[in-house]
Scaffold this motif. Structure first.
Motif, mmCIF file in Angstrom:
data_model
loop_
_atom_site.group_PDB
_atom_site.id
_atom_site.type_symbol
_atom_site.label_atom_id
_atom_site.label_comp_id
_atom_site.label_asym_id
_atom_site.label_seq_id
_atom_site.Cartn_x
_atom_site.Cartn_y
_atom_site.Cartn_z
ATOM 1 N N GLY A 1 37.834 36.931 30.421
ATOM 2 C CA GLY A 1 37.270 38.069 30.646
ATOM 3 C C GLY A 1 36.388 38.119 31.834
ATOM 4 N N LEU A 2 36.251 39.002 32.585
ATOM 5 C CA LEU A 2 35.514 38.918 34.014
ATOM 6 C C LEU A 2 35.284 40.518 34.167
ATOM 7 N N SER A 3 34.609 40.994 35.235
ATOM 8 C CA SER A 3 33.903 42.055 35.852
ATOM 9 C C SER A 3 34.029 42.154 37.434
ATOM 10 N N VAL A 4 34.087 43.598 38.051
ATOM 11 C CA VAL A 4 33.804 43.596 39.175
ATOM 12 C C VAL A 4 33.302 45.190 39.423
ATOM 13 N N GLY A 5 32.292 45.273 40.052
ATOM 14 C CA GLY A 5 31.280 46.387 40.368
ATOM 15 C C GLY A 5 30.929 46.997 39.007
ATOM 16 N N GLY A 6 30.762 46.328 37.831
ATOM 17 C CA GLY A 6 30.613 46.876 36.681
ATOM 18 C C GLY A 6 31.521 47.159 35.815
ATOM 19 N N GLN A 7 32.900 47.033 36.333
ATOM 20 C CA GLN A 7 34.102 47.241 35.593
ATOM 21 C C GLN A 7 34.733 45.931 35.014
ATOM 22 N N SER A 8 34.545 46.048 33.579
ATOM 23 C CA SER A 8 35.258 44.750 32.939
ATOM 24 C C SER A 8 36.850 44.659 33.033
ATOM 25 N N TYR A 9 37.565 43.419 32.920
ATOM 26 C CA TYR A 9 38.638 43.286 32.880
ATOM 27 C C TYR A 9 39.307 42.071 32.441
ATOM 28 N N ARG A 10 40.318 41.901 31.959
ATOM 29 C CA ARG A 10 41.048 40.706 31.418
ATOM 30 C C ARG A 10 41.865 40.167 32.643
ATOM 31 N N ARG A 11 42.080 38.774 32.262
ATOM 32 C CA ARG A 11 42.822 37.968 33.412
ATOM 33 C C ARG A 11 43.746 37.015 32.737
ATOM 34 N N HIS A 12 44.929 36.867 33.340
ATOM 35 C CA HIS A 12 45.795 35.448 33.157
ATOM 36 C C HIS A 12 46.468 35.044 34.401
ATOM 37 N N ILE A 13 46.321 33.843 34.759
ATOM 38 C CA ILE A 13 46.635 33.299 35.954
ATOM 39 C C ILE A 13 47.885 32.489 35.720
ATOM 40 N N ALA A 14 48.952 33.167 36.498
ATOM 41 C CA ALA A 14 50.480 32.433 36.339
ATOM 42 C C ALA A 14 50.345 31.145 37.292
ATOM 43 N N ALA A 15 50.213 29.707 36.478
ATOM 44 C CA ALA A 15 49.996 28.525 36.996
ATOM 45 C C ALA A 15 50.701 28.185 38.229
#
Length: 593
Positions: free
Chosen positions: A152-166
């Motif tokens: 769970g992260l955010s940028v510019g006040g907008q939250s988003y979810r992330r998955h990194i493909a290794a």
């Protein structure tokens, strides 16, 4: 007074025009940069009947697509088990459901608008939601099946979810922005600027909605506004060739790291992209500037599509006015399979010789295109061989099958007709008589009258066989009663201007071909298994390898079953391809039962 009235009328007209041309500033297309290299979107909301027809098509294709996704998850399980688990979680949400029920459970608005497009090369998908809470619940189910929370992260006040493909150097992000869901594939180290663009926090200076490009394209090509796609190769290929796009850089670096680990080659050497690659990409794009596609008709029984591939004017001009005198290319028969293919060898040789000469005069400098240089070098001597008169006179082929039955362990049993278009059919027959002595007894005239093949030849087919000829084609018929159809086949309409291909196939015939491919796949698998058994004592095949082979076989079987189920719903498929002044046009009409 009259002037005042005129000004008031003009003012009201302006207001009305402004109202008519009002565009939703938060529509998915409003976020698509005008310079995007690719886009697929619906320009208008579908009516209920059209929507049901599209959903029926999607439901029909879903089982096969899920099988392909399962195979993909299995393939990536060793290299990236984390991503494989996430993909299986997505598959679980779709498996056993219709698209409509999945959309309802996930809060997706199937009556809304959506757009898939590129921010540079990075794909972004925006779709409207009708239930944000249902979408959040859907994501929660994904996380449960995945086995852990997404970052769970955010940028510019907008939250988003992330998955990194290794193993690939990319990240998948998912967010709810207003009443839209946004999914994107970005570099794992994406800059804040790229994140903001993908999420729509920073709007493009010019967007594709305001320039009406897709609307104008739909009107010009006859696409319905439900699903229109365009790939701008003049933007896409140079982006790849430059080696500077963030997504390309991430993918290249991940590949280089894997290669370096195996070979010891420095990563910096493996990630260099010469300047010549961008120039070569631009050169290729000038030959094929763009491609587009869209539905031209869609309802419960009809699925009609059109693809347009633009070509450089010197390419299209070669073929746009060419009429190939192949019987059947310009018409149709009642045969369950009727395939006409234009092969004007002399014209094709002239065209491809010019292309080969152009590459020989100015080879591609990009190392990634060295194989293309080699291909054109090898093409020249092949083209020269086509100057043999019998090949040089060839115009095309027309295959018509009235029956086709796959046979286990042998050739299929079939009946039908084959026409070989030629400017000198008698010369073609003479060559055949030299190669097959049994044909020497066959005496054909150019009046189209059928003649039975000598017994020594018809015996090869296991049923009656006939030959016939006119001034445009040499014909062969196999099967009882096929001789009565040869006259009509030889006198069928020839090709229209620019026409390259025509296909008609019934659903039953399509299913027979799927069964033939399945039988061939089973035979190859059986041969491979027998070889494995023979070598078992001399190899160290692990239990995991054997299990993987069994899983692959099961997936293959399921894919064929899905294809046969799809074929069972088809009444017929008709396709056509031609070149006009703008480029290559391919159409397809599927009639459903």
């Amino acid at each position: 007074m009259r002037s005042t009235t005129r000004y008031i009328a003009l003012g009201l007209a302006g207001l009305l025009l402004a109202a008519c041309h009002h565009k939703d500033k938060d529509a998915p297309l409003a976020f698509v940069p005008a310079d995007t290299p690719y886009v697929l979107a619906n320009l208008d909301v579908m009516d209920d009947d059209t929507r049901q027809a599209l959903l029926a098509q999607a439901d029909q294709q879903l089982p096969l697509q899920l099988q392909q996704l399962k195979s993909t998850a299995d393939d990536m399980a060793d290299k990236d088990p984390d991503s494989a688990r996430l993909l299986r979680a997505i598959i679980k949400e779709l498996d056993g459901k219709s698209i409509a029920s999945f959309a309802q459970n996930a809060g997706l608005n199937i009556k809304g608008r959506s757009a898939l497009y590129g921010v540079g090369l990075s794909p972004v998908l925006r779709f409207e939601l009708n239930d944000v809470k249902a979408f959040e619940a859907f994501v929660a189910r994904l996380e449960t099946a995945y086995g852990k929370k997404l970052d769970g992260l955010s940028v510019g006040g907008q939250s988003y979810r992330r998955h990194i493909a290794a193993d690939s150097g990319v990240q998948l992000i998912l967010a709810v922005v207003g009443k839209q869901a946004v999914a994107a594939m970005l570099p794992a180290d994406a800059s804040e600027s790229l994140l903001r663009q993908a999420l729509g926090l920073d709007r493009p200076d010019k967007n594709i909605q305001d320039d009406d490009r897709l609307t104008d394209l739909s009107k010009a090509k006859g696409y319905q506004p439900w699903a229109v796609g365009q790939v701008d190769l003049t933007r896409l290929l140079p982006l790849i060739g430059s080696g500077k796009d963030p997504l390309f850089v991430a993918l290249l670096r991940a590949r280089a790291q894997a290669e370096s680990a195996k070979t010891g080659e420095p990563i910096t050497n493996l990630t260099q992209v010469p300047a010549s690659c961008e120039a070569d990409a631009t050169r290729i794009a000038a030959r094929i500037p763009s491609a587009s596609f869209g539905y031209t008709k869609l309802d419960a029984k009809h699925q009609e599509l059109r693809w347009d591939i633009s070509l450089a004017s010197d390419i299209s001009s070669v073929f746009a006015d060419l009429k190939v005198p192949l019987p059947g290319l310009g018409g149709s028969s009642e045969a369950p399979l009727d395939l006409s293919l234009a092969l004007p060898v002399e014209k094709l040789r002239t065209f491809w010789t010019a292309q080969a000469d152009a590459v020989a005069d100015k080879p591609f400098g990009c190392p990634a295109l060295s194989d293309l240089n080699d291909t054109f070098v090898k093409l020249s001597p092949v083209l020269q061989r086509t100057q043999i008169p019998q090949l040089n006179q060839l115009q095309g082929l027309n295959l018509m099958l009235d029956s086709f039955q796959p046979a286990a362990g042998g050739l299929p049993r079939l009946s039908g007709r084959l026409l070989i278009g030629s400017s000198k059919p008698a010369d073609l027959l003479g060559t055949g008589q030299l190669m097959l002595p049994g044909l020497a007894q066959l005496k054909l005239t150019d009046d189209g009258k059928p003649v039975a093949l000598p017994p020594s030849l018809s015996k090869m087919f296991g049923q009656p066989a006939f030959g016939a000829m006119n001034d445009k084609a040499l014909a062969l018929a196999i099967g009882a009663g096929q001789d009565t159809k040869l006259g009509d086949s030889l006198n069928a309409p020839t090709g229209n201007a620019g026409q390259l291909l025509r296909l008609h196939v019934t659903g039953d015939m399509y299913r027979h071909w799927v069964e033939l491919m399945e039988a061939r796949a089973d035979a190859m698998a059986a041969a491979s298994n027998a070889l494995d058994d023979d070598l078992q004592d001399t190899t160290n095949e692990s239990a995991e390898d054997k299990a993987a082979a069994l899983v692959a076989a099961a997936h293959s079987k399921a894919q064929f079953e899905a294809m046969k189920a799809q074929a069972s719903r088809i009444e017929s498929i008709n396709s056509e391809a031609h070149i006009d002044d703008s480029g290559l046009v391919i159409t397809s009409q599927t009639l459903l039962k």
